[in-house]
Design an enzyme around this catalytic site. Sequence first.
Site, PDB file in Angstrom:
ATOM      1  N   HIS A  99       0.802  -1.224   0.000  1.00  0.00           N
ATOM      2  CA  HIS A  99       0.000   0.000   0.000  1.00  0.00           C
ATOM      3  C   HIS A  99       0.834   1.274   0.000  1.00  0.00           C
ATOM      4  O   HIS A  99       0.267   2.379  -0.059  1.00  0.00           O
ATOM      5  CB  HIS A  99      -0.978   0.012   1.177  1.00  0.00           C
ATOM      6  CG  HIS A  99      -2.300   0.617   0.845  1.00  0.00           C
ATOM      7  ND1 HIS A  99      -3.418   0.497   1.644  1.00  0.00           N
ATOM      8  CD2 HIS A  99      -2.706   1.371  -0.212  1.00  0.00           C
ATOM      9  CE1 HIS A  99      -4.436   1.124   1.103  1.00  0.00           C
ATOM     10  NE2 HIS A  99      -4.029   1.678  -0.030  1.00  0.00           N
ATOM     11  N   ASP A 122      -9.583   0.056   4.422  1.00  0.00           N
ATOM     12  CA  ASP A 122      -8.377  -0.604   4.923  1.00  0.00           C
ATOM     13  C   ASP A 122      -8.574  -0.953   6.393  1.00  0.00           C
ATOM     14  O   ASP A 122      -9.246  -0.221   7.130  1.00  0.00           O
ATOM     15  CB  ASP A 122      -7.205   0.384   4.770  1.00  0.00           C
ATOM     16  CG  ASP A 122      -5.829  -0.250   4.860  1.00  0.00           C
ATOM     17  OD1 ASP A 122      -5.664  -1.227   5.612  1.00  0.00           O
ATOM     18  OD2 ASP A 122      -4.909   0.253   4.188  1.00  0.00           O
ATOM     19  N   HIS A 124      -6.182  -0.736   8.319  1.00  0.00           N
ATOM     20  CA  HIS A 124      -5.214   0.162   8.943  1.00  0.00           C
ATOM     21  C   HIS A 124      -5.447   1.589   8.452  1.00  0.00           C
ATOM     22  O   HIS A 124      -5.997   1.808   7.374  1.00  0.00           O
ATOM     23  CB  HIS A 124      -3.791  -0.291   8.595  1.00  0.00           C
ATOM     24  CG  HIS A 124      -3.535  -1.731   8.887  1.00  0.00           C
ATOM     25  ND1 HIS A 124      -3.803  -2.733   7.949  1.00  0.00           N
ATOM     26  CD2 HIS A 124      -3.084  -2.353   9.998  1.00  0.00           C
ATOM     27  CE1 HIS A 124      -3.512  -3.912   8.495  1.00  0.00           C
ATOM     28  NE2 HIS A 124      -3.070  -3.702   9.728  1.00  0.00           N
ATOM     29  N   ASP A 126      -2.924   3.863   7.910  1.00  0.00           N
ATOM     30  CA  ASP A 126      -1.818   4.253   7.021  1.00  0.00           C
ATOM     31  C   ASP A 126      -1.548   5.748   7.087  1.00  0.00           C
ATOM     32  O   ASP A 126      -1.195   6.377   6.079  1.00  0.00           O
ATOM     33  CB  ASP A 126      -2.088   3.801   5.586  1.00  0.00           C
ATOM     34  CG  ASP A 126      -2.090   2.280   5.447  1.00  0.00           C
ATOM     35  OD1 ASP A 126      -1.639   1.601   6.387  1.00  0.00           O
ATOM     36  OD2 ASP A 126      -2.551   1.770   4.413  1.00  0.00           O
ATOM     37  N   HIS A 139       4.426   1.307   4.051  1.00  0.00           N
ATOM     38  CA  HIS A 139       3.031   1.062   3.670  1.00  0.00           C
ATOM     39  C   HIS A 139       2.055   1.531   4.745  1.00  0.00           C
ATOM     40  O   HIS A 139       0.849   1.556   4.509  1.00  0.00           O
ATOM     41  CB  HIS A 139       2.795  -0.406   3.287  1.00  0.00           C
ATOM     42  CG  HIS A 139       2.789  -1.377   4.428  1.00  0.00           C
ATOM     43  ND1 HIS A 139       2.231  -2.630   4.327  1.00  0.00           N
ATOM     44  CD2 HIS A 139       3.284  -1.317   5.679  1.00  0.00           C
ATOM     45  CE1 HIS A 139       2.380  -3.290   5.459  1.00  0.00           C
ATOM     46  NE2 HIS A 139       3.013  -2.512   6.292  1.00  0.00           N
ATOM     47  N   ASP A 227      -7.584  -1.864   0.207  1.00  0.00           N
ATOM     48  CA  ASP A 227      -6.628  -2.839   0.730  1.00  0.00           C
ATOM     49  C   ASP A 227      -7.417  -4.086   1.110  1.00  0.00           C
ATOM     50  O   ASP A 227      -8.369  -4.011   1.895  1.00  0.00           O
ATOM     51  CB  ASP A 227      -5.928  -2.255   1.961  1.00  0.00           C
ATOM     52  CG  ASP A 227      -4.795  -3.135   2.479  1.00  0.00           C
ATOM     53  OD1 ASP A 227      -4.884  -4.378   2.382  1.00  0.00           O
ATOM     54  OD2 ASP A 227      -3.820  -2.572   3.014  1.00  0.00           O
ATOM     55  N   ASP A 229      -6.921  -6.319   3.086  1.00  0.00           N
ATOM     56  CA  ASP A 229      -6.964  -6.714   4.497  1.00  0.00           C
ATOM     57  C   ASP A 229      -8.115  -6.059   5.251  1.00  0.00           C
ATOM     58  O   ASP A 229      -8.317  -6.322   6.437  1.00  0.00           O
ATOM     59  CB  ASP A 229      -5.618  -6.475   5.194  1.00  0.00           C
ATOM     60  CG  ASP A 229      -5.249  -5.015   5.398  1.00  0.00           C
ATOM     61  OD1 ASP A 229      -6.135  -4.143   5.395  1.00  0.00           O
ATOM     62  OD2 ASP A 229      -4.042  -4.732   5.588  1.00  0.00           O
ATOM     63  N   GLU A 272      -2.072  -5.196  -1.671  1.00  0.00           N
ATOM     64  CA  GLU A 272      -1.657  -6.084  -0.588  1.00  0.00           C
ATOM     65  C   GLU A 272      -1.999  -7.556  -0.797  1.00  0.00           C
ATOM     66  O   GLU A 272      -2.050  -8.328   0.168  1.00  0.00           O
ATOM     67  CB  GLU A 272      -2.184  -5.589   0.768  1.00  0.00           C
ATOM     68  CG  GLU A 272      -1.606  -4.242   1.205  1.00  0.00           C
ATOM     69  CD  GLU A 272      -0.170  -4.286   1.715  1.00  0.00           C
ATOM     70  OE1 GLU A 272       0.420  -5.384   1.775  1.00  0.00           O
ATOM     71  OE2 GLU A 272       0.371  -3.203   2.048  1.00  0.00           O
TER      72      GLU A 272
END
Length: 298
Positions: A99, A122, A124, A126, A139, A227, A229, A272
């Site tokens: 990412h 996402d 996360h 980031d 990332h 992303d 994830d 990812e």
Amino acid sequence: MDISLIGVPIMYGCDRQGAQYGPDKLRQKGIIETIKKHENNIYDLGNLYIPYIPEMDKLTFHDTIKYLKPIVYINTNLAHCVYSALTSNSFPLVIGGDHSLGLGSISGSSKFHKELGVIWIDAHGDINTHETSPSKNAHGMPLGAALGKGDSSLVNLYFYGTKVKPENTFIIGARDLDEGEIKLAKELELNLYTMDTIKNSGLKSIIEDVIDKIKNSNIDGIHLSFDIDVLDKSLVPGTGTPVKNGFNIEEAKMILKSLLDTKMIKSMDLVELNPLLDENDTTSNLCIELVDFIFEHI
């Protein structure tokens, strides 16, 4: 619609082998044919060049950001690819790779649009900087840099200064935030929709809130960065930082359809995928399913 497919086989941002094989894996699984079947013209622009940096040199360029120099180089080239695609009335679909490439995508989109919106889907945030990142992995920094926070070589990538305003930034599905990210999100008053918030308010209500804010803004185009994830870890074994309590597939499709229906999404990342971690192509097949859904509704 004209689609520009841009592969970014980078793993420097996550510092883990495997993500660099994502773009070619998606091609192998039929991403081009999947997009074409929805009556789109697709131009496969290939993979960006990734300079080789030995692992022993990863902190040569910066004490607290791994592989900084090649990440800046790759993202600068990506930014121009995205900008060039947009100027030719083509939809840039950027496939990763980790990412960290999100900074390049946003920078290219930001140069094209008068007022860019960014939707970051996402697990996360980031939005770390070199001062807050526990891992030193880039990332976890691209959105922070796009917001003007972090090392100057990232913040000023492609053109000087901030790429997206905080009020035009929407993070959806986050559930693994570092302390520094939580602090920055509050400081900037970001539109942060964690999984706890989504569960408390309901997904439909959150989507309506995002779309309402977009409609009442001056945003003239949105970059959507997805992303994988953000999905529950049980669904995506082939990603480097899976997190439990994520979205299921139907929830992800609901979000994507609602956003695509606004006709404001003008560029996109899908990142990812790590084929080395995948189990029987479960994750890569799921990525193709999502691409099929996206281009059915775009």
